[in-house]
Design a protein around this motif. Structure first.
Motif, PDB file in Angstrom:
ATOM      1  N   VAL A  38       0.866  -1.174   0.000  1.00  0.00           N
ATOM      2  CA  VAL A  38       0.000   0.000   0.000  1.00  0.00           C
ATOM      3  C   VAL A  38       0.904   1.226   0.000  1.00  0.00           C
ATOM      4  O   VAL A  38       2.045   1.178   0.452  1.00  0.00           O
ATOM      5  N   ASN A  87      -2.589   5.395   2.158  1.00  0.00           N
ATOM      6  CA  ASN A  87      -3.569   4.379   2.550  1.00  0.00           C
ATOM      7  C   ASN A  87      -3.812   4.458   4.065  1.00  0.00           C
ATOM      8  O   ASN A  87      -2.853   4.441   4.850  1.00  0.00           O
ATOM      9  N   ASN A  98      -1.051  -4.170   3.625  1.00  0.00           N
ATOM     10  CA  ASN A  98      -2.487  -4.037   3.906  1.00  0.00           C
ATOM     11  C   ASN A  98      -3.022  -5.076   4.889  1.00  0.00           C
ATOM     12  O   ASN A  98      -4.179  -5.476   4.814  1.00  0.00           O
ATOM     13  N   SER A 113       6.732   1.793   1.284  1.00  0.00           N
ATOM     14  CA  SER A 113       5.391   2.334   1.035  1.00  0.00           C
ATOM     15  C   SER A 113       5.421   3.800   0.603  1.00  0.00           C
ATOM     16  O   SER A 113       4.385   4.389   0.367  1.00  0.00           O
TER      17      SER A 113
END
Length: 184
Positions: free
Chosen positions: A8, A12, A67, A112
């Motif tokens: 992600v 997010n 995630n 990320s």
């Protein structure tokens, strides 16, 4: 096996949540996730595998980055002495830390975060961490240098904290002179 498609990005919301404790003993699914986190970190450091699968190199990874809002991290790196520090842990906790601080001279990055974030991230110079490994054993680690920085970065992910949250917004490269510089 996790690939970059599983990550992600920094916007997010899962990266800003406090991840849930893993119920111990862990389920087979949780064991597989933790194994996959470690596989990613190891594979990302192997140039042949990384090229084949398009993996960005990393030395640590936390489940929220793929995630999964659970308290799991994997770290695989060589410390300043060249010793391998390789741990996959459920429910890692920062048990204690030094008053002395350090920082990575090259700054920190994150799998990320797909942009360069300039600035120094203050971290504790020495830490003690405990967690449960894949064999169900409680592990207690004393860490310093790059290993301490990496563990703090990954545990921050479990608490909804990004590395750049620690950077001084007014002066990103301002670090007190008594902080220990860590080269990487």
């Amino acid at each position: 096996m996790f690939t970059m498609n599983d990550f992600v990005k920094e916007d997010n919301p899962v990266l800003r949540k406090v991840a849930e404790e893993v119920i111990l003993p862990p389920s087979q699914e949780d064991k597989q996730i933790l194994n996959d986190l470690m596989d990613y970190v190891r594979n990302s450091q192997n140039s042949e595998i990384a090229t084949q699968y398009g993996l960005r190199a990393g030395i640590g990874l936390a489940a929220p980055q793929v995630n999964i809002s659970k308290r799991m991290i994997a770290v695989h790196l060589k410390n300043e002495k060249g010793d391998l520090v390789s741990h996959a842990l459920f429910n890692p906790k920062l048990v204690s830390h030094s008053l002395e601080m350090s920082y990575l001279t090259a700054g920190e990055g994150c799998l990320s975060v797909n942009r360069t974030v300039s600035g120094y991230v203050p971290r504790y110079a020495r830490i003690k961490v405990s967690g449960t490994n894949l064999e169900g054993e409680v592990v207690k680690l004393r860490l310093k240098g790059i290993a301490a920085i990496c563990f703090q970065h990954e545990i921050d992910h479990l608490n909804g904290i990004m590395f750049y949250d620690h950077i001084n917004a007014e002066d990103p490269f301002d670090i007190p002179e008594d902080y220990i510089p860590i080269e990487r």
